[in-house]
Design an enzyme around this catalytic site. Structure first.
Site, PDB file in Angstrom:
ATOM      1  N   HIS A 205     -10.258  -2.559  -4.713  1.00 48.57           N
ATOM      2  CA  HIS A 205      -9.828  -1.206  -4.042  1.00 48.57           C
ATOM      3  C   HIS A 205     -10.895  -0.394  -3.421  1.00 48.57           C
ATOM      4  CE1 HIS A 205     -10.681   0.341  -7.869  1.00 48.57           C
ATOM      5  NE2 HIS A 205     -10.794   1.665  -7.496  1.00 48.57           N
TER       6      HIS A 205
HETATM    7  N1  UDP Z   1      -5.168  -0.537 -14.055  1.00 48.12           N
HETATM    8  C1  UDP Z   1      -3.570  -0.169 -14.165  1.00 48.12           C
HETATM    9  N2  UDP Z   1      -2.869  -1.134 -13.275  1.00 48.12           N
HETATM   10  C2  UDP Z   1      -3.318  -1.892 -12.469  1.00 48.12           C
HETATM   11  C3  UDP Z   1      -4.761  -1.985 -12.023  1.00 48.12           C
HETATM   12  C4  UDP Z   1      -5.636  -1.240 -12.976  1.00 48.12           C
HETATM   13  O1  UDP Z   1      -3.367   0.252 -15.335  1.00 48.12           O
HETATM   14  O2  UDP Z   1      -2.562  -2.591 -11.788  1.00 48.12           O
HETATM   15  C5  UDP Z   1      -5.998   0.468 -14.822  1.00 48.12           C
HETATM   16  C6  UDP Z   1      -7.201  -0.560 -15.661  1.00 48.12           C
HETATM   17  O3  UDP Z   1      -6.549  -1.234 -16.674  1.00 48.12           O
HETATM   18  C7  UDP Z   1      -8.242   0.525 -15.816  1.00 48.12           C
HETATM   19  C8  UDP Z   1      -7.783   1.578 -14.489  1.00 48.12           C
HETATM   20  O4  UDP Z   1      -6.764   1.112 -14.127  1.00 48.12           O
HETATM   21  O5  UDP Z   1      -8.008   1.238 -16.881  1.00 48.12           O
HETATM   22  C9  UDP Z   1      -9.028   1.145 -13.618  1.00 48.12           C
HETATM   23  O6  UDP Z   1      -8.718   2.155 -12.551  1.00 48.12           O
HETATM   24  P1  UDP Z   1      -9.282   1.939 -10.980  1.00 48.12           P
HETATM   25  O7  UDP Z   1      -9.715   0.328 -10.890  1.00 48.12           O
HETATM   26  O8  UDP Z   1      -8.203   2.288 -10.013  1.00 48.12           O
HETATM   27  O9  UDP Z   1     -10.492   2.856 -10.800  1.00 48.12           O
HETATM   28  P2  UDP Z   1     -11.915   2.597 -11.320  1.00 48.12           P
HETATM   29  O10 UDP Z   1     -12.203   2.193 -12.616  1.00 48.12           O
HETATM   30  O11 UDP Z   1     -12.545   1.746 -10.444  1.00 48.12           O
HETATM   31  O12 UDP Z   1     -12.602   4.051 -11.057  1.00 48.12           O
END
Ligand code: UDP
Length: 392
Positions: free
Chosen positions: A219
């Protein structure tokens, strides 16, 4: 002591859950939960409140989707009104999203009607508290890197999840007494939810029980916004899928880009779905042969779970997931991704030196709240005429 806790986007909800739980065990803190509305989709927001037992937000700012700058500005504008009405002594922000930097900046510019005693002096602005401070990718093309750096410059109390964060902050001139190495609140949530996740029935529902599969998330704007980069990535992942079926919960931002690019996902080797809830995603991560991702949080979760991770980026702000964990930084070219895939398949989680990073033990949020209690100790909270007031 009134602290406003801010959330806005999916990873924030996972980080705030253990903090709200720890605050709720103490009577000395009055907390107010503000949801900026940065992620408003039920699949990216509501489900996490329900699954992680986070209480409903006290204030919803409901900011509309907009560009990085317009959204940051709008959150600041709306949050200023909350600061005016609530007069908090502290503002706690987590992670690195636009809501994080916007609320930290609004708090930094705000003047309280009643200054209070803090840290041996008179404090006329809310104390700014950043949980997950000090992470640096050293890549200013990532909007999150700008958010991290600005938030840390503004913060009074910086809670760090891995030792490199302390080194980064020290290099930037942050005084030692402001930094606290407490561990990882995201891993608090993982350890608390793991058992329930395994009982979620997600693998059974998808027919994945006892089967080998890879899990994909994608994403980051740098990966999905440019059609050519996205095409290369998906074509490369399709070569992976030919050898290991891939499950791909698709972020709404990515879905839009995939539709625009008209990319194909042959059935049989790809299972595409909407983003799933935290418990379901944790179940999918736990059962996966490996995970391919550009998410920050997922790099940490796979390390905690001992599941091999291939990071589809040129860098990471979470280096302990590589030095101690299961993470491999594969970049975004076909050759490097397929090379990392071969290595990960051959070595599995048995990559050299894998161990749980220090203080990723389920108690990080308790440590944060303990430090906050000590930090605000000199200030005595009392209720005057039904309103919460502060007497130095
Ligand atoms: N996650 C979730 N469902 C999904 C994909 C990711 O619950 O379909 C959770 C994942 O376990 C983690 C968090 O979302 O805890 C990560 O979020 P994201 O990748 O949007 O943000 P980033 O960590 O890159 O800032």
């Amino acid at each position: 002591m009134k602290i406003i806790c801010v959330v806005g986007a999916r990873p924030n909800f996972i980080k705030i859950a253990p903090l709200m739980r720890s605050f709720s065990r103490l009577t000395s803190f009055e907390t107010l939960l503000v949801h900026t509305g940065q992620h408003y989709d039920a699949r990216l927001s509501d489900i996490f409140f329900a699954q992680l037992g986070i209480r409903a937000p006290d204030v919803e700012l409901s900011v509309p989707p907009a560009t990085q700058t317009a959204q940051t500005a709008e959150i600041m504008r709306r949050f200023e009104a909350v600061l005016e009405a609530e007069q908090p002594q502290g503002v706690l922000v987590v992670g690195d999203v636009n809501s994080t930097v916007a609320c930290a900046l609004a708090a930094a510019k705000f003047r309280l009607a009643d200054p209070f005693a803090w840290s041996g002096g008179r404090r006329s602005r809310p104390v700014i508290i950043h949980v997950e401070a000090g992470l640096r990718s050293f890549d200013d093309d990532m909007p999150e890197e700008i958010n991290r750096k600005v938030t840390d410059v503004l913060s009074d109390l910086l809670f760090v999840s891995e030792p490199q964060g302390l080194i980064n902050l020290a290099r930037e001139g942050v005084p030692e007494e402001r930094m606290h190495f407490v561990g990882n609140v995201m891993i608090d949530t993982l350890l608390a939810a793991r058992r329930e996740a395994l009982g979620s029935g997600m693998l059974e529902k998808l027919g994945l029980l006892g089967r080998e599969y890879g899990l994909v998330t994608l994403h980051r704007p740098g990966n999905v916004d440019d059609p050519q980069t996205l095409k290369t990535l998906i074509e490369t992942l399709d070569s992976v899928a030919a050898r290991l079926p891939l499950v791909f919960p698709v972020h709404p931002r990515t879905r839009k880009r995939l539709e625009e690019a008209g990319l194909a996902f042959p059935k049989g080797r790809w299972t595409l779905m909407e983003p799933v809830g935290y418990l379901e995603f944790l179940a999918l991560q736990s059962g996966a042969r490996l995970v391919l991702t550009d998410s920050g949080g997922v790099q940490e979760e796979t390390t905690a779970l001992g599941v091999p991770c291939i990071t589809l980026r040129e860098n990471t702000e979470r280096p302990c997931t590589v030095s101690q964990g299961t993470n491999r930084i594969a970049g975004t070219s076909r050759e490097t991704i397929l090379g990392a895939f071969d290595l990960a398949l051959a070595e599995g989680a048995g990559k050299g030196g894998v161990r749980m990073p220090a203080l990723w033990d389920g108690h990080a949020a308790e440590r944060v709240v303990k430090v906050l209690s000590a930090s605000f100790d000199a200030t005595v909270g009392a209720t005057v005429n039904g309103a919460r007031r502060w007497i130095a």
